[in-house]
Design a protein around this motif. Sequence first.
Motif, mmCIF file in Angstrom:
data_model
loop_
_atom_site.group_PDB
_atom_site.id
_atom_site.type_symbol
_atom_site.label_atom_id
_atom_site.label_comp_id
_atom_site.label_asym_id
_atom_site.label_seq_id
_atom_site.Cartn_x
_atom_site.Cartn_y
_atom_site.Cartn_z
ATOM 1 N N ILE A 37 49.063 85.334 40.348
ATOM 2 C CA ILE A 37 49.779 86.217 39.670
ATOM 3 C C ILE A 37 49.395 87.857 39.916
ATOM 4 O O ILE A 37 50.157 88.712 40.040
ATOM 5 C CB ILE A 37 49.816 85.820 38.185
ATOM 6 C CG1 ILE A 37 50.589 84.603 37.883
ATOM 7 C CG2 ILE A 37 50.458 87.168 37.492
ATOM 8 C CD1 ILE A 37 50.220 84.087 36.552
ATOM 9 N N GLU A 38 47.935 87.688 40.001
ATOM 10 C CA GLU A 38 47.455 89.180 40.053
ATOM 11 C C GLU A 38 47.698 89.555 41.481
ATOM 12 O O GLU A 38 47.975 91.025 41.810
ATOM 13 C CB GLU A 38 45.995 89.231 40.022
ATOM 14 C CG GLU A 38 45.478 89.004 38.369
ATOM 15 C CD GLU A 38 44.145 88.906 38.129
ATOM 16 O OE1 GLU A 38 43.824 89.213 37.067
ATOM 17 O OE2 GLU A 38 43.241 89.054 39.276
ATOM 18 N N LEU A 41 51.391 90.897 41.504
ATOM 19 C CA LEU A 41 51.565 92.097 40.934
ATOM 20 C C LEU A 41 50.602 93.133 40.809
ATOM 21 O O LEU A 41 50.362 93.710 39.889
ATOM 22 C CB LEU A 41 51.920 91.439 39.246
ATOM 23 C CG LEU A 41 52.916 90.358 38.837
ATOM 24 C CD1 LEU A 41 52.870 90.218 37.375
ATOM 25 C CD2 LEU A 41 54.454 91.006 39.378
ATOM 26 N N ARG A 42 49.892 92.948 41.942
ATOM 27 C CA ARG A 42 48.629 93.864 41.960
ATOM 28 C C ARG A 42 49.264 95.247 41.923
ATOM 29 O O ARG A 42 50.306 95.769 42.283
ATOM 30 C CB ARG A 42 48.136 93.772 43.400
ATOM 31 C CG ARG A 42 49.037 94.123 44.622
ATOM 32 C CD ARG A 42 48.240 93.536 45.879
ATOM 33 N NE ARG A 42 49.161 93.720 47.060
ATOM 34 C CZ ARG A 42 49.855 92.782 47.385
ATOM 35 N NH1 ARG A 42 49.953 91.840 46.920
ATOM 36 N NH2 ARG A 42 50.599 92.996 48.376
ATOM 37 N N PRO A 43 48.503 96.201 41.130
ATOM 38 C CA PRO A 43 47.202 96.108 40.637
ATOM 39 C C PRO A 43 46.813 95.570 39.369
ATOM 40 O O PRO A 43 45.924 95.667 38.482
ATOM 41 C CB PRO A 43 46.663 97.428 40.671
ATOM 42 C CG PRO A 43 47.926 98.211 40.283
ATOM 43 C CD PRO A 43 49.081 97.627 40.978
ATOM 44 N N ALA A 49 42.332 85.930 31.562
ATOM 45 C CA ALA A 49 42.454 84.800 32.415
ATOM 46 C C ALA A 49 41.004 84.173 32.982
ATOM 47 O O ALA A 49 39.964 84.781 32.842
ATOM 48 C CB ALA A 49 43.201 85.082 33.943
ATOM 49 N N GLU A 50 41.013 82.904 33.155
ATOM 50 C CA GLU A 50 39.829 82.263 33.559
ATOM 51 C C GLU A 50 39.566 82.204 34.807
ATOM 52 O O GLU A 50 39.591 81.287 35.488
ATOM 53 C CB GLU A 50 40.077 80.637 32.874
ATOM 54 C CG GLU A 50 40.335 80.533 31.560
ATOM 55 C CD GLU A 50 40.642 79.054 31.239
ATOM 56 O OE1 GLU A 50 40.615 78.239 31.948
ATOM 57 O OE2 GLU A 50 40.585 78.778 29.719
ATOM 58 N N VAL A 161 37.432 89.552 50.663
ATOM 59 C CA VAL A 161 38.149 90.115 49.480
ATOM 60 C C VAL A 161 39.342 90.787 49.873
ATOM 61 O O VAL A 161 39.598 91.203 50.921
ATOM 62 C CB VAL A 161 37.345 91.026 48.778
ATOM 63 C CG1 VAL A 161 35.860 90.573 48.290
ATOM 64 C CG2 VAL A 161 37.010 92.478 49.472
ATOM 65 N N ILE A 162 40.425 90.664 48.811
ATOM 66 C CA ILE A 162 41.462 91.272 49.095
ATOM 67 C C ILE A 162 41.645 92.119 47.809
ATOM 68 O O ILE A 162 41.156 92.127 46.751
ATOM 69 C CB ILE A 162 42.676 90.159 49.253
ATOM 70 C CG1 ILE A 162 42.628 89.424 48.286
ATOM 71 C CG2 ILE A 162 42.491 89.552 50.490
ATOM 72 C CD1 ILE A 162 44.160 88.216 48.128
ATOM 73 N N ASP A 163 43.104 92.836 47.962
ATOM 74 C CA ASP A 163 43.554 93.492 46.677
ATOM 75 C C ASP A 163 42.659 94.310 45.904
ATOM 76 O O ASP A 163 42.391 94.340 44.839
ATOM 77 C CB ASP A 163 44.025 92.592 45.697
ATOM 78 C CG ASP A 163 45.243 91.791 46.255
ATOM 79 O OD1 ASP A 163 45.825 92.164 47.459
ATOM 80 O OD2 ASP A 163 45.581 90.630 45.517
#
Length: 212
Positions: A37-38, A41-43, A49-50, A161-163
């Motif tokens: 989801i993140e 829908l970034r950022p 959330a877990e 890493v991304i986003d």
Amino acid sequence: AAEIVARSVRALGLNPPSDDLWPVLSEIPSAEQARAIEHKLRPLRLADAEIPTFIVPIKPKYSSDLFGYPSHLFERPHQLGISMEHVYYRAAIGNEQGPARILWYLSGEKFSEVFACSTLIEAVDAQPKTLYRRFRRLGVYAYADVAEAAEPTGMARALHVIDTHQFRRPISGRVLRAHYREHRQSFSVQWPTLLQPLLAADLLMRGYDGDR
């Protein structure tokens, strides 16, 4: 949860998620669902959330080259400037693993602050040469730097890493320590540290709201 996300999406001017994402928002999503989801829908970040959240120290030289923060007079490597995907090398110490979030703690001589959040998709441990061959297009290190980063264990870790999204206002070291005290977590940023969920949520909301 779906209603909260919908309001956040509208406030950020983002496109609404596709129908296949809405069902998981009727309750707190799993780490993998929240990561998806993140990413879509970034950022946007789902603070409750877990998703495990780590704070990771990074020196200004590497944060400047990787993420453009802090800015400097020299041009960043072109492939990094247009990339949403990066790799940061460090010693294979700690227990980071994806999916997770990373809060980047800029550690300098004159100041310290948390300035950005990334999504960690994997943490890969290997000999420096192996990691360098696999990830060299995504990092700013030369092989000698990767080998040096592997000390004292001799094994290096690549944080893939991304986003990455910079906070509206970085969280100063003073404010960061205050949040640690409030949540009764020992302040330690020499190595990657797993944050308590409520502490991580508070830092995310402060960083994205831009409220010091």
